[in-house]
Design a protein around this motif. Structure first.
Motif, PDB file in Angstrom:
ATOM      1  N   THR A 261       0.834  -1.209   0.000  1.00 15.17           N
ATOM      2  CA  THR A 261       0.000   0.000   0.000  1.00 15.17           C
ATOM      3  C   THR A 261       0.868   1.258   0.000  1.00 15.17           C
ATOM      4  O   THR A 261       1.812   1.378   0.778  1.00 15.17           O
ATOM      5  CB  THR A 261      -0.924   0.014   1.227  1.00 15.17           C
ATOM      6  OG1 THR A 261      -1.759  -1.132   1.167  1.00 15.17           O
ATOM      7  CG2 THR A 261      -1.797   1.255   1.256  1.00 15.17           C
ATOM      8  N   GLU A 262       0.530   2.175  -0.874  1.00 15.81           N
ATOM      9  CA  GLU A 262       1.240   3.460  -0.959  1.00 15.81           C
ATOM     10  C   GLU A 262       0.677   4.429   0.088  1.00 15.81           C
ATOM     11  O   GLU A 262      -0.506   4.374   0.410  1.00 15.81           O
ATOM     12  CB  GLU A 262       1.061   4.063  -2.354  1.00 15.81           C
ATOM     13  CG  GLU A 262       1.689   3.236  -3.470  1.00 15.81           C
ATOM     14  CD  GLU A 262       3.203   3.208  -3.397  1.00 15.81           C
ATOM     15  OE1 GLU A 262       3.812   4.200  -2.957  1.00 15.81           O
ATOM     16  OE2 GLU A 262       3.777   2.164  -3.763  1.00 15.81           O
ATOM     17  N   PRO A 263       1.494   5.352   0.593  1.00 16.55           N
ATOM     18  CA  PRO A 263       1.034   6.294   1.617  1.00 16.55           C
ATOM     19  C   PRO A 263      -0.141   7.174   1.190  1.00 16.55           C
ATOM     20  O   PRO A 263      -0.911   7.617   2.042  1.00 16.55           O
ATOM     21  CB  PRO A 263       2.269   7.156   1.887  1.00 16.55           C
ATOM     22  CG  PRO A 263       3.416   6.279   1.525  1.00 16.55           C
ATOM     23  CD  PRO A 263       2.935   5.444   0.371  1.00 16.55           C
ATOM     24  N   ASP A 264      -0.318   7.407  -0.095  1.00 14.91           N
ATOM     25  CA  ASP A 264      -1.428   8.246  -0.527  1.00 14.91           C
ATOM     26  C   ASP A 264      -2.731   7.444  -0.728  1.00 14.91           C
ATOM     27  O   ASP A 264      -3.763   8.018  -1.047  1.00 14.91           O
ATOM     28  CB  ASP A 264      -1.073   9.014  -1.804  1.00 14.91           C
ATOM     29  CG  ASP A 264      -0.696   8.098  -2.957  1.00 14.91           C
ATOM     30  OD1 ASP A 264      -0.430   6.909  -2.724  1.00 14.91           O
ATOM     31  OD2 ASP A 264      -0.668   8.581  -4.107  1.00 14.91           O
ATOM     32  N   ASP A 265      -2.683   6.143  -0.505  1.00 16.70           N
ATOM     33  CA  ASP A 265      -3.865   5.283  -0.615  1.00 16.70           C
ATOM     34  C   ASP A 265      -4.727   5.459   0.639  1.00 16.70           C
ATOM     35  O   ASP A 265      -4.209   5.620   1.746  1.00 16.70           O
ATOM     36  CB  ASP A 265      -3.410   3.826  -0.745  1.00 16.70           C
ATOM     37  CG  ASP A 265      -4.526   2.884  -1.126  1.00 16.70           C
ATOM     38  OD1 ASP A 265      -5.684   3.164  -0.781  1.00 16.70           O
ATOM     39  OD2 ASP A 265      -4.232   1.865  -1.760  1.00 16.70           O
ATOM     40  N   ALA A 266      -6.037   5.408   0.487  1.00 17.88           N
ATOM     41  CA  ALA A 266      -6.959   5.582   1.611  1.00 17.88           C
ATOM     42  C   ALA A 266      -6.793   4.479   2.656  1.00 17.88           C
ATOM     43  O   ALA A 266      -6.970   4.724   3.852  1.00 17.88           O
ATOM     44  CB  ALA A 266      -8.396   5.608   1.110  1.00 17.88           C
ATOM     45  N   ALA A 267      -6.426   3.282   2.250  1.00 16.51           N
ATOM     46  CA  ALA A 267      -6.263   2.165   3.177  1.00 16.51           C
ATOM     47  C   ALA A 267      -5.036   2.333   4.078  1.00 16.51           C
ATOM     48  O   ALA A 267      -4.961   1.737   5.151  1.00 16.51           O
ATOM     49  CB  ALA A 267      -6.165   0.855   2.416  1.00 16.51           C
ATOM     50  N   TYR A 268      -4.092   3.156   3.662  1.00 17.43           N
ATOM     51  CA  TYR A 268      -2.853   3.339   4.409  1.00 17.43           C
ATOM     52  C   TYR A 268      -3.127   3.803   5.841  1.00 17.43           C
ATOM     53  O   TYR A 268      -2.569   3.258   6.797  1.00 17.43           O
ATOM     54  CB  TYR A 268      -1.961   4.351   3.687  1.00 17.43           C
ATOM     55  CG  TYR A 268      -0.602   4.527   4.315  1.00 17.43           C
ATOM     56  CD1 TYR A 268       0.429   3.647   4.009  1.00 17.43           C
ATOM     57  CD2 TYR A 268      -0.337   5.576   5.179  1.00 17.43           C
ATOM     58  CE1 TYR A 268       1.693   3.812   4.562  1.00 17.43           C
ATOM     59  CE2 TYR A 268       0.913   5.745   5.735  1.00 17.43           C
ATOM     60  CZ  TYR A 268       1.922   4.869   5.433  1.00 17.43           C
ATOM     61  OH  TYR A 268       3.162   5.013   5.993  1.00 17.43           O
TER      62      TYR A 268
ATOM     63  N   LYS B 129      -4.387   0.405  12.857  1.00 19.12           N
ATOM     64  CA  LYS B 129      -4.382  -0.973  13.353  1.00 19.12           C
ATOM     65  C   LYS B 129      -3.019  -1.336  13.937  1.00 19.12           C
ATOM     66  O   LYS B 129      -2.931  -1.960  14.996  1.00 19.12           O
ATOM     67  CB  LYS B 129      -4.727  -1.956  12.232  1.00 19.12           C
ATOM     68  CG  LYS B 129      -6.105  -1.791  11.677  1.00 19.12           C
ATOM     69  CD  LYS B 129      -7.127  -2.424  12.575  1.00 19.12           C
ATOM     70  CE  LYS B 129      -8.494  -2.361  11.910  1.00 19.12           C
ATOM     71  NZ  LYS B 129      -9.482  -3.149  12.614  1.00 19.12           N
ATOM     72  N   LEU B 130      -1.951  -0.945  13.252  1.00 23.37           N
ATOM     73  CA  LEU B 130      -0.608  -1.281  13.719  1.00 23.37           C
ATOM     74  C   LEU B 130      -0.193  -0.455  14.936  1.00 23.37           C
ATOM     75  O   LEU B 130       0.605  -0.909  15.746  1.00 23.37           O
ATOM     76  CB  LEU B 130       0.401  -1.129  12.585  1.00 23.37           C
ATOM     77  CG  LEU B 130       0.202  -2.108  11.434  1.00 23.37           C
ATOM     78  CD1 LEU B 130       1.162  -1.788  10.293  1.00 23.37           C
ATOM     79  CD2 LEU B 130       0.361  -3.544  11.885  1.00 23.37           C
TER      80      LEU B 130
ATOM     81  N   PHE C 170      -3.737  -3.051  24.537  1.00 20.94           N
ATOM     82  CA  PHE C 170      -4.086  -3.875  23.385  1.00 20.94           C
ATOM     83  C   PHE C 170      -4.088  -5.340  23.775  1.00 20.94           C
ATOM     84  O   PHE C 170      -3.140  -5.846  24.346  1.00 20.94           O
ATOM     85  CB  PHE C 170      -3.086  -3.649  22.253  1.00 20.94           C
ATOM     86  CG  PHE C 170      -3.377  -4.491  21.043  1.00 20.94           C
ATOM     87  CD1 PHE C 170      -2.648  -5.631  20.804  1.00 20.94           C
ATOM     88  CD2 PHE C 170      -4.406  -4.160  20.175  1.00 20.94           C
ATOM     89  CE1 PHE C 170      -2.917  -6.419  19.700  1.00 20.94           C
ATOM     90  CE2 PHE C 170      -4.678  -4.934  19.080  1.00 20.94           C
ATOM     91  CZ  PHE C 170      -3.935  -6.069  18.840  1.00 20.94           C
ATOM     92  N   THR C 171      -5.197  -6.021  23.494  1.00 17.19           N
ATOM     93  CA  THR C 171      -5.289  -7.467  23.734  1.00 17.19           C
ATOM     94  C   THR C 171      -5.953  -8.108  22.538  1.00 17.19           C
ATOM     95  O   THR C 171      -6.716  -7.486  21.825  1.00 17.19           O
ATOM     96  CB  THR C 171      -6.100  -7.790  24.988  1.00 17.19           C
ATOM     97  OG1 THR C 171      -7.406  -7.249  24.837  1.00 17.19           O
ATOM     98  CG2 THR C 171      -5.435  -7.273  26.231  1.00 17.19           C
TER      99      THR C 171
END
Length: 63
Positions: free
Chosen positions: A39-46, A52-53, A61-62
Protein backbone atom coordinates in the motif's frame (compact mmCIF):
# COMPACT_ATOMS: atom_id res chain seq x y z
CA UNK A 1 -0.21 -37.22 16.90
CA UNK A 2 -2.89 -34.61 16.44
CA UNK A 3 -2.18 -32.31 13.47
CA UNK A 4 -4.93 -29.85 14.28
CA UNK A 5 -4.81 -26.53 12.36
CA UNK A 6 -5.12 -23.46 14.60
CA UNK A 7 -7.27 -20.63 13.35
CA UNK A 8 -6.44 -17.08 14.45
CA UNK A 9 -8.33 -13.82 14.03
CA UNK A 10 -6.44 -11.27 12.00
CA UNK A 11 -5.93 -8.03 13.89
CA UNK A 12 -6.29 -6.05 10.66
CA UNK A 13 -9.27 -7.56 8.78
CA UNK A 14 -10.75 -9.26 11.89
CA UNK A 15 -11.44 -12.49 9.99
CA UNK A 16 -10.47 -16.00 11.06
CA UNK A 17 -7.41 -17.11 9.10
CA UNK A 18 -5.02 -20.04 9.23
CA UNK A 19 -1.95 -18.50 7.61
CA UNK A 20 -0.11 -15.41 8.78
CA UNK A 21 2.47 -13.93 11.13
CA UNK A 22 2.58 -12.52 14.64
CA UNK A 23 3.89 -9.02 15.12
CA UNK A 24 4.34 -8.98 18.90
CA UNK A 25 0.84 -10.06 20.07
CA UNK A 26 -0.98 -9.03 16.87
CA UNK A 27 -1.75 -11.78 14.35
CA UNK A 28 -1.71 -10.53 10.74
CA UNK A 29 -3.00 -12.83 8.01
CA UNK A 30 -0.95 -13.33 4.85
CA UNK A 31 -3.39 -11.32 2.72
CA UNK A 32 -3.27 -8.29 5.03
CA UNK A 33 0.51 -8.57 5.33
CA UNK A 34 0.79 -8.38 1.55
CA UNK A 35 -1.63 -5.44 1.39
CA UNK A 36 0.24 -3.55 4.12
CA UNK A 37 3.59 -3.97 2.37
CA UNK A 38 2.28 -2.90 -1.04
CA UNK A 39 0.00 0.00 0.00
CA UNK A 40 1.24 3.46 -0.96
CA UNK A 41 1.03 6.29 1.62
CA UNK A 42 -1.43 8.25 -0.53
CA UNK A 43 -3.87 5.28 -0.62
CA UNK A 44 -6.96 5.58 1.61
CA UNK A 45 -6.26 2.16 3.18
CA UNK A 46 -2.85 3.34 4.41
CA UNK A 47 -4.29 5.29 7.36
CA UNK A 48 -6.43 2.30 8.35
CA UNK A 49 -3.35 0.06 8.47
CA UNK A 50 -1.44 2.67 10.48
CA UNK A 51 -4.24 2.81 13.08
CA UNK A 52 -4.38 -0.97 13.35
CA UNK A 53 -0.61 -1.28 13.72
CA UNK A 54 -0.45 1.55 16.27
CA UNK A 55 -2.51 -0.63 18.58
CA UNK A 56 0.59 -2.79 19.04
CA UNK A 57 2.27 0.00 21.02
CA UNK A 58 -0.65 0.51 23.39
CA UNK A 59 -0.37 -1.35 26.64
CA UNK A 60 -4.13 -2.00 26.71
CA UNK A 61 -4.09 -3.87 23.39
CA UNK A 62 -5.29 -7.47 23.73
CA UNK A 63 -6.28 -10.10 21.26
Amino acid sequence: MNNKQVTNHCGVCDKPKDDGIYLYQLFICSECEKDIVTTEPDDAAYSVYVKKLRAINQSTFTI
